[in-house]
Design an enzyme around this catalytic site. Structure first.
Site, PDB file in Angstrom:
ATOM      1  N   PHE A  47       0.817  -1.205   0.000  1.00 35.98           N
ATOM      2  CA  PHE A  47       0.000   0.000   0.000  1.00 35.98           C
ATOM      3  C   PHE A  47       0.856   1.263   0.000  1.00 35.98           C
ATOM      4  CE2 PHE A  47      -2.903  -3.187   1.577  1.00 35.98           C
ATOM      5  CZ  PHE A  47      -4.082  -2.870   0.943  1.00 35.98           C
ATOM      6  N   ARG A  48       2.008   1.198   0.624  1.00 38.65           N
ATOM      7  CA  ARG A  48       2.873   2.369   0.736  1.00 38.65           C
ATOM      8  C   ARG A  48       4.192   2.121   0.018  1.00 38.65           C
ATOM      9  NH1 ARG A  48      -0.159   2.044   5.337  1.00 38.65           N
ATOM     10  NH2 ARG A  48      -1.215   3.966   5.990  1.00 38.65           N
ATOM     11  N   GLN A 114      -1.886  -7.713   9.290  1.00 42.51           N
ATOM     12  CA  GLN A 114      -2.636  -6.578   8.748  1.00 42.51           C
ATOM     13  C   GLN A 114      -2.940  -6.778   7.267  1.00 42.51           C
ATOM     14  OE1 GLN A 114       0.447  -3.746   9.937  1.00 42.51           O
ATOM     15  NE2 GLN A 114      -0.960  -2.855  11.423  1.00 42.51           N
ATOM     16  N   ASP A 117      -4.678 -10.662   2.198  1.00 44.44           N
ATOM     17  CA  ASP A 117      -4.482 -11.605   1.100  1.00 44.44           C
ATOM     18  C   ASP A 117      -4.780 -13.054   1.455  1.00 44.44           C
ATOM     19  OD1 ASP A 117      -2.138 -12.356   2.585  1.00 44.44           O
ATOM     20  OD2 ASP A 117      -1.030 -10.751   1.590  1.00 44.44           O
ATOM     21  N   HIS A 127      -7.233  -6.853   9.486  1.00 38.57           N
ATOM     22  CA  HIS A 127      -7.769  -5.928   8.489  1.00 38.57           C
ATOM     23  C   HIS A 127      -8.683  -6.609   7.483  1.00 38.57           C
ATOM     24  CE1 HIS A 127      -4.487  -2.594   9.118  1.00 38.57           C
ATOM     25  NE2 HIS A 127      -5.163  -2.892  10.206  1.00 38.57           N
TER      26      HIS A 127
END
Length: 266
Positions: A47-48, A114, A117, A127
């Site tokens: 994501f980052r 977190q 998948d 998450h």
């Protein structure tokens, strides 16, 4: 600012030794928290970072508020281009090593991930998980209050009072509906769907059938949004959105996370 001093190999060795001792001591609790970096080697986009998703998509898109404005557009323009069902990823050596530790030391080794998948088994998926879905109300009843029960607990990740009140409400409604069926009294649809908190919706449960088939085929555009099999509202994926708390669904197991982190020695 003083420069960051890198650990020497001997210091890193001491850290590994401490971890090994903690794992073999049943009185110690070791908690691993894994993030997107663990799955990069499996081909999952982070994501980052320079290649992260938030470099391409505005993070505010990943909210209930954005989903409610236009569920179909949300799926077609945000979710499906990046998280389409049917993508096959395999666990890498990092996943396998953690799995082996957990199998070797089931009483002292715990994992919170977190990632969404689904590449780690037997872990707390804090998450959510891709290819599961949840129901949400048409609007949120109120904002979270700072006051909560068990204020003396070591770790606060969610609002127990709010989640327990919703859970009790759902159970009471279902018991009432069951009693009405026994007494041959026409039942009214419950106000709160159990998929809002208690259960997740599997891909094969989604309505209508054409949408379900499109998702099963891995298509990245839909003609209408997926619907809850119970209340027929549009449903987002079972992923923790930015304007949600850990207490928003039982799948995230926030009370278990609080317990694990509160007892963790490493």
């Amino acid at each position: 600012m003083a420069p960051v001093r890198k650990k020497r190999r001997s210091e890193r060795g001491q850290s590994s030794k401490k971890l090994a001792i903690s794992l073999t001591d049943k009185e110690q609790q070791v908690v691993f928290i894994t993030g997107a970096g663990l799955s990069v080697a499996s081909g999952v986009r982070p994501f980052r970072g320079s290649s992260g998703l938030w470099k391409e998509v505005i993070w505010k898109t990943a909210t209930r508020s954005s989903f409610r404005k236009d569920p179909l557009e949300w799926y077609n323009d945000f979710w499906l281009p990046h998280f389409a069902p049917g993508k096959t990823f395999q666990p890498n050596s990092g996943h396998e090593a953690l799995q082996q530790l957990q199998e070797l030391f089931p009483e002292s080794c715990h994992i919170i991930t977190q990632n969404v998948d689904g590449l780690q088994e037997g872990v707390v998926e804090a998450h959510g998980r891709v290819e599961l879905y949840k129901c949400i109300p048409e609007e949120d009843s109120d904002t979270d209050s700072d006051s909560d029960e068990d204020d003396d607990r070591k770790v606060h990740l969610g609002h127990r009072r709010k989640s327990r009140a919703l859970r009790e409400n759902i159970i009471k409604q279902e018991e009432s509906a069951e009693n009405q069926q026994i007494d041959n009294i026409p039942t009214r649809q419950t106000q709160t769907c159990r998929y809002q908190l208690l259960d997740s919706i599997r891909l094969d449960q989604l309505e209508p059938p054409l949408v379900r088939q499109a998702l099963e085929a891995g298509e990245t555009r839909l003609l209408e949004p997926p619907l809850c099999p119970s209340c027929r509202r549009p449903v987002p994926p079972q992923a923790l959105l930015f304007d949600e708390g850990y207490h928003s669904h039982d799948f995230y197991q926030f009370e278990k996370m609080e317990e694990l982190l509160g007892k963790a020695s490493v």
